[in-house]
Design an enzyme around this catalytic site. Sequence first.
Site, PDB file in Angstrom:
ATOM      1  CB  THR A 168      16.547  21.649  42.105  1.00 49.52           C
ATOM      2  OG1 THR A 168      17.844  22.430  41.000  1.00 49.52           O
ATOM      3  CG2 THR A 168      15.375  22.888  41.609  1.00 49.52           C
ATOM      4  CE  LYS A 172      19.300  26.188  39.271  1.00 52.96           C
ATOM      5  NZ  LYS A 172      18.208  26.760  38.892  1.00 52.96           N
ATOM      6  CG  HIS A 221      13.151  27.204  38.447  1.00 59.40           C
ATOM      7  ND1 HIS A 221      13.440  25.888  39.512  1.00 59.40           N
ATOM      8  CD2 HIS A 221      12.809  26.762  37.710  1.00 59.40           C
ATOM      9  CE1 HIS A 221      13.292  24.703  38.479  1.00 59.40           C
ATOM     10  NE2 HIS A 221      13.064  25.030  36.798  1.00 59.40           N
ATOM     11  N   GLY A 234      20.493  34.246  37.134  1.00 58.59           N
ATOM     12  CA  GLY A 234      19.501  34.592  36.636  1.00 58.59           C
ATOM     13  C   GLY A 234      19.572  36.276  36.853  1.00 58.59           C
ATOM     14  N   GLY A 235      19.108  36.539  34.560  1.00 54.92           N
ATOM     15  CA  GLY A 235      19.568  38.282  34.493  1.00 54.92           C
ATOM     16  C   GLY A 235      20.824  38.200  33.952  1.00 54.92           C
ATOM     17  NE  ARG A 256      19.462  36.789  29.307  1.00 55.73           N
ATOM     18  CZ  ARG A 256      19.283  36.382  30.500  1.00 55.73           C
ATOM     19  NH1 ARG A 256      19.665  35.994  30.917  1.00 55.73           N
ATOM     20  NH2 ARG A 256      18.453  35.709  30.274  1.00 55.73           N
ATOM     21  NE  ARG A 276      14.380  31.708  29.732  1.00 55.20           N
ATOM     22  CZ  ARG A 276      13.881  32.497  30.917  1.00 55.20           C
ATOM     23  NH1 ARG A 276      14.923  32.794  32.004  1.00 55.20           N
ATOM     24  NH2 ARG A 276      12.642  31.638  31.647  1.00 55.20           N
TER      25      ARG A 276
END
Length: 452
Positions: free
Chosen positions: A220, A317, A341, A374-375, A377, A397
């Site tokens: 990271t 990353k 992130h 990221g994002g 879905r 997430r």
Amino acid sequence: MSTLVCIQDYEDRAKEVLPAPVFNHYVDHADEGQTMDDCKEAFKRYRLRPRVLRDVSNRQFSTTILGHPVSFPICISPTAGQQNADIEGDKATARDNVMPKRKQGSSAKKDANKEGWSGSFSHRRLRRILSRFGHIYQTCTKSGCTPLMISGTIACAKTAKSLDTIMIVSTGAIFTCEDIALAAPNAMLWFQIHLFKDRQMTRFCVRQAERAGFTAVVVTIDTPVIGSSRSMKRRTRNAPREQYRLIMPLKHSLCASRHLIFQNGKFYDPNNPEVRSAIANGDVALSRYSIEQIVTAETWEGIKWLRGITKLPIVVKGVLTGDSSIEAVQAGVDAILVSAHGGRQLDGVPATIDALPEVVKAVKGSGVEVYMDGGVRQGTDVFKALALGARAVFLGRPVLWGLAIDGENGVKKVLELVRDEFSLTMALAGCSKLDDIKASMVVHESQYLSKL
């Protein structure tokens, strides 16, 4: 579970079952959350251009990532605090999930096999590990005390193995690399690290991963300092301290291996002189030592140093621009994970799907693979990312939402849901294999708006 038909449903349900401090921690963002929100919204700005009258009766979406075959290009991002998500709201279910009393002989072996634990990672071993961490946490909620199991990382690793995909294990995982590998033998695991100020600590993390059979290290590189979360500041200003026990690291606890120390959310080498000195000088929880490891003066020379101490592939990353991508290639990386992130660092950076084409263009011809998180879905998001040049996408997430609702089975259902949506998108777009997905099949909406 049958009523959960999309990732948003999983998030809504997770909000219901998770203690508020835990859920709020997971959805925290830098400043006002512009980047976190835009990472999801940006996918809607891209339009699909399907091909018709194609034979899509048999669809194949297996591929390779850093030379390793995976069944589909959807993987698991590193998320610290997975143990906080593996929660059971129903008290009876929670009791069922508590490790049974120790059994002897063949009976114990049968139980271990029945539960899917392999090798030496038996019920007895897991029970010993959990007992050292407190086994079950308690948190105050409106409905009373909720038991919390420390097994999120293990659940994700086992899911990655069962679905034949990749998991990036966070450096903040509650288990050692060895224990995760034992719990999910032959799983494709990468280890996420930071370039710590104490290079011996970084080397120690890499050696852990190598010994455990991990197949890559993920560095990271977007945290020279920790981003500011206004939402957390607002919530914690007057909140009782005990409400946040769940999301704070354990202090001064021995970890599963007798050769490591678990302090302040990370594993440390007790033979490291700097670690011993910190403890001797009163930093028993290694809190100050941990904060001091964030290097504001880190450069690409750190990546070159890392390249010199390991033969494992190196993934960086946190890259969002072509310029940084070129520097990454020059530093000797094997892959780039385009990432913001989770919107938790610098607010106002571009959404990762918007940054992706620039990164892909910059590394073209270098042999460096490009992924993104990221994002993501839904299946159409995966299709758009691959069309714009990503070799794979990673979920962060959404995996936590699956863990919160149904543990390992919940993670599996989340990945299968996105995979099945991706398969449907391929069929409707006229693609029977990944090579059929072309850049011309996804365009920015501005191409249509400009013609109005």
